[in-house]
Design a protein around this motif. Structure first.
Motif, mmCIF file in Angstrom:
data_model
loop_
_atom_site.group_PDB
_atom_site.id
_atom_site.type_symbol
_atom_site.label_atom_id
_atom_site.label_comp_id
_atom_site.label_asym_id
_atom_site.label_seq_id
_atom_site.Cartn_x
_atom_site.Cartn_y
_atom_site.Cartn_z
ATOM 1 N N UNK A 1 14.328 -0.786 -36.220
ATOM 2 C CA UNK A 1 12.960 -0.903 -35.711
ATOM 3 C C UNK A 1 12.964 -1.171 -34.209
ATOM 4 N N UNK A 2 13.861 -2.046 -33.755
ATOM 5 C CA UNK A 2 13.956 -2.350 -32.324
ATOM 6 C C UNK A 2 14.394 -1.114 -31.530
ATOM 7 N N UNK A 3 15.368 -0.372 -32.081
ATOM 8 C CA UNK A 3 15.838 0.848 -31.412
ATOM 9 C C UNK A 3 14.705 1.859 -31.260
ATOM 10 N N UNK A 4 13.940 2.047 -32.322
ATOM 11 C CA UNK A 4 12.849 3.015 -32.272
ATOM 12 C C UNK A 4 11.731 2.539 -31.348
ATOM 13 N N UNK A 5 11.509 1.245 -31.302
ATOM 14 C CA UNK A 5 10.523 0.698 -30.352
ATOM 15 C C UNK A 5 10.958 0.972 -28.922
ATOM 16 N N UNK A 6 12.263 0.860 -28.665
ATOM 17 C CA UNK A 6 12.798 1.177 -27.338
ATOM 18 C C UNK A 6 12.622 2.656 -27.011
ATOM 19 N N UNK A 7 12.837 3.503 -28.032
ATOM 20 C CA UNK A 7 12.644 4.943 -27.830
ATOM 21 C C UNK A 7 11.198 5.251 -27.459
ATOM 22 N N UNK A 8 10.278 4.596 -28.138
ATOM 23 C CA UNK A 8 8.866 4.815 -27.837
ATOM 24 C C UNK A 8 8.518 4.324 -26.434
ATOM 25 N N UNK A 9 9.103 3.217 -26.030
ATOM 26 C CA UNK A 9 8.868 2.705 -24.674
ATOM 27 C C UNK A 9 9.435 3.664 -23.633
ATOM 28 N N UNK A 10 10.647 4.170 -23.912
ATOM 29 C CA UNK A 10 11.279 5.110 -22.985
ATOM 30 C C UNK A 10 10.444 6.373 -22.825
ATOM 31 N N UNK A 11 9.924 6.899 -23.935
ATOM 32 C CA UNK A 11 9.143 8.128 -23.850
ATOM 33 C C UNK A 11 7.741 7.888 -23.276
ATOM 34 N N UNK A 12 7.232 6.662 -23.403
ATOM 35 C CA UNK A 12 5.962 6.343 -22.752
ATOM 36 C C UNK A 12 6.105 6.489 -21.242
ATOM 37 N N UNK A 13 7.197 5.987 -20.705
ATOM 38 C CA UNK A 13 7.477 6.135 -19.273
ATOM 39 C C UNK A 13 7.604 7.607 -18.906
ATOM 40 N N UNK A 14 8.274 8.383 -19.760
ATOM 41 C CA UNK A 14 8.460 9.814 -19.498
ATOM 42 C C UNK A 14 7.122 10.550 -19.515
ATOM 43 N N UNK A 15 6.237 10.152 -20.426
ATOM 44 C CA UNK A 15 4.940 10.829 -20.523
ATOM 45 C C UNK A 15 4.065 10.581 -19.295
ATOM 46 N N UNK A 16 4.197 9.437 -18.685
ATOM 47 C CA UNK A 16 3.399 9.162 -17.483
ATOM 48 C C UNK A 16 3.697 10.164 -16.382
ATOM 49 N N UNK A 17 4.965 10.580 -16.301
ATOM 50 C CA UNK A 17 5.354 11.569 -15.285
ATOM 51 C C UNK A 17 5.198 12.999 -15.797
ATOM 52 N N UNK A 18 5.311 13.183 -17.136
ATOM 53 C CA UNK A 18 5.280 14.529 -17.715
ATOM 54 C C UNK A 18 4.379 14.547 -18.949
ATOM 55 N N UNK A 19 3.062 14.416 -18.755
ATOM 56 C CA UNK A 19 2.163 14.254 -19.903
ATOM 57 C C UNK A 19 1.998 15.492 -20.778
ATOM 58 N N UNK A 20 2.481 16.635 -20.311
ATOM 59 C CA UNK A 20 2.284 17.861 -21.091
ATOM 60 C C UNK A 20 3.596 18.505 -21.514
ATOM 61 N N UNK A 21 4.644 17.697 -21.630
ATOM 62 C CA UNK A 21 5.918 18.193 -22.145
ATOM 63 C C UNK A 21 5.936 17.968 -23.652
ATOM 64 N N UNK A 22 5.928 19.054 -24.398
ATOM 65 C CA UNK A 22 5.819 18.978 -25.853
ATOM 66 C C UNK A 22 6.936 18.162 -26.473
ATOM 67 N N UNK A 23 8.161 18.290 -25.953
ATOM 68 C CA UNK A 23 9.323 17.676 -26.604
ATOM 69 C C UNK A 23 9.278 16.163 -26.564
ATOM 70 N N UNK A 24 8.584 15.592 -25.586
ATOM 71 C CA UNK A 24 8.432 14.137 -25.549
ATOM 72 C C UNK A 24 7.514 13.693 -26.685
ATOM 73 N N UNK A 25 6.385 14.384 -26.832
ATOM 74 C CA UNK A 25 5.472 14.071 -27.927
ATOM 75 C C UNK A 25 6.172 14.245 -29.280
ATOM 76 N N UNK A 26 6.974 15.288 -29.404
ATOM 77 C CA UNK A 26 7.685 15.562 -30.644
ATOM 78 C C UNK A 26 8.663 14.434 -30.990
ATOM 79 N N UNK A 27 9.342 13.914 -29.971
ATOM 80 C CA UNK A 27 10.292 12.819 -30.210
ATOM 81 C C UNK A 27 9.564 11.563 -30.676
ATOM 82 N N UNK A 28 8.371 11.324 -30.147
ATOM 83 C CA UNK A 28 7.594 10.164 -30.568
ATOM 84 C C UNK A 28 7.202 10.300 -32.043
ATOM 85 N N UNK A 29 6.850 11.493 -32.451
ATOM 86 C CA UNK A 29 6.536 11.711 -33.871
ATOM 87 C C UNK A 29 7.729 11.318 -34.745
ATOM 88 N N UNK A 30 8.892 11.797 -34.342
ATOM 89 C CA UNK A 30 10.094 11.510 -35.129
ATOM 90 C C UNK A 30 10.343 10.007 -35.197
#
Length: 334
Positions: free
Chosen positions: A91-120
Motif C-alpha cells: 500500500x505504501x509503495x503504491x501510494x508513492x507511485x501515485x505521488x510520483x505520477x501526480x508530480x508528473x501530471x502537473x508537467x504533463x497533464x495529457x500524457x495517457x501513460x501516466x493516467x494509465x499507470x495510476x489506474x493500475x
C-alpha cells in the motif's frame, strides 16, 4: 549584445555561448540514450531489482511517454518487489507511485501513460488494514477518495482536459463507495457555469443524466425541460460556440416530440433575428425542420422552402461546406 525588436529587448548569444549550449544538449542526449539502453537491457534480462526500479523512474522523468518503461516498472513491482512485501508495504509503495505520477501530471497533464499507470496502482491497492482479523477497505477507500480529489484539482487547472474527464468517469465508476450521481450533476453545473464552452463538461452531464434517467432517480420529462433552459442560456450567451449546440442536439434526439421541436425551433429563430449571421443557428434550424419533415409533417412545402432558404444563406456564409449544404438541399427535393 542585445537588439530591440517590436519594442522587446532580445539578447544575442555569442558563438561561444551557442557552442556551449549545443554541447550541453548533446551531453543530455548521450545520457538519455545510455540510460535507455541500460533499462531496456535489464528488461530483456527480466531483472526485477530495486536498482532497475530506480532507473525506470529516472528515465520516465525524462520521457514520461515511454510506455515500454511504464510496463517494465509494473513488472518489477509485481515480480520483484511485491512478493517480498507485506500488504502494508505494498500500500505504501503504491501510494508513492501515485505521488510520483501526480508530480508528473502537473508537467504533463495529457500524457495517457501516466493516467494509465495510476489506474493500475489503484486497482492493485490491497485490502486492509485488518480489523478484528478481517481485512477492511480503508486503504482502498482512502486512495480512491484521494484520487477523486487529485482529478478535481487537475480539472481546476484545465477544465477541458478530456483525459482528466475520462479518468474522472473511471474513478467515479470504480470507487469502493460510490458517490450519488446527483452530486456529479451538480459538479458539471459548476463547470459549465464557469465556462459554457466546456464541451467535456457538457458530455459528462449527458452521461450522468442518462444514468439518472435509467435508474429512475430523475424524471426524464421535467429534467429535460430544465436542461433546455440551461442550454438556452448558453446559446444566447455565445451563439458561435459549438459545445452548447451539440448538447442541444443531444437533448432533441431523433425529434419524436413535436411540441418540443417546435418550441426549440421558435427559440432558435428568435436568436437568429438577433444574430443574423449565426451559422450554428441556421444549421440547427435546418436540422430541426428536417426532423419535423421526417417525423411529423412529411408533406409540408413550407418547411421544405424554409430549409432551402436557410441552406442558400449557409452556402454564401460558409463556402467551405458548400457541397455539404448542396447535398442537404438535394435531399429535400427527393
Amino acid at each position: 549584445m542585445s537588439i530591440e525588436q517590436h519594442n522587446v529587448k532580445r539578447n544575442l548569444q555569442t558563438p561561444e555561448a551557442l557552442a556551449e549550449k549545443k554541447q550541453r544538449e548533446q551531453s543530455k542526449i548521450v545520457e538519455f540514450l545510455a540510460l535507455t539502453e541500460d533499462v531496456l537491457s535489464r528488461k530483456k534480462k527480466q531483472e526485477w531489482s530495486n536498482d532497475a526500479f530506480d532507473l525506470t523512474q529516472r528515465l520516465l522523468q525524462i520521457n514520461p511517454e515511454f510506455y515500454t518503461v511504464w510496463n517494465y516498472r509494473r513488472n518489477i513491482l509485481l515480480n520483484g518487489i511485491f512478493p517480498q512485501s507485506s500488504p502494508e508495504q505494498i500500500n505504501d509503495l503504491l501510494s508513492n507511485e501515485l505521488s510520483m505520477t501526480t508530480t508528473a501530471l502537473k508537467a504533463n497533464p495529457k500524457v495517457y501513460w501516466i493516467w494509465n499507470h495510476r489506474r493500475w496502482c489503484l486497482e492493485n491497492v490491497p485490502d486492509g488494514p485488518e480489523r478484528n482479523g478481517v481485512p477492511s477497505m480503508e486503504w482502498r477507500q482512502a486512495n480512491w477518495d484521494k484520487e477523486l480529489f487529485v482529478v478535481e484539482r487537475m480539472l481546476d487547472a484545465d477544465a477541458r482536459n478530456f483525459l482528466a474527464w475520462n479518468y474522472r468517469r473511471y474513478v467515479l465508476a470504480n470507487m469502493p463507495t460510490r458517490r450519488p450521481e446527483t452530486s456529479e450533476l451538480a459538479y458539471t453545473s459548476r463547470k459549465i457555469g464557469a465556462n459554457f464552452s466546456n464541451f467535456s463538461a457538457w458530455h459528462q452531464r449527458s452521461k450522468t443524466l442518462v444514468g439518472l434517467w435509467e435508474s429512475g432517480q430523475l424524471d426524464p420529462i421535467q429534467s429535460r425541460d430544465d436542461e433546455f433552459e440551461l442550454v438556452s442560456n448558453a446559446l444566447y450567451t455565445d451563439p458561435d460556440d459549438q459545445s452548447a449546440w451539440i448538447y442541444h442536439r443531444w437533448l432533441i434526439g431523433s425529434g419524436e416530440n413535436k411540441a418540443q421541436l417546435e418550441r426549440e425551433i421558435q427559440l432558435i429563430f428568435e436568436l437568429l433575428q438577433e444574430q443574423p449571421d449565426s451559422k450554428w443557428c441556421m444549421e440547427s434550424l435546418v436540422h430541426y425542420k428536417r426532423l419535423l419533415l421526417q417525423n411529423h409533417s412529411p408533406d409540408s412545402q413550407t418547411l421544405k422552402q424554409e430549409c432551402v432558404e436557410l441552406l442558400s444563406r449557409l452556402m454564401d456564409l460558409d463556402p467551405v461546406r458548400y457541397c455539404r449544404y448542396q447535398d442537404l438541399r438535394r435531399d429535400l427535393d427527393q
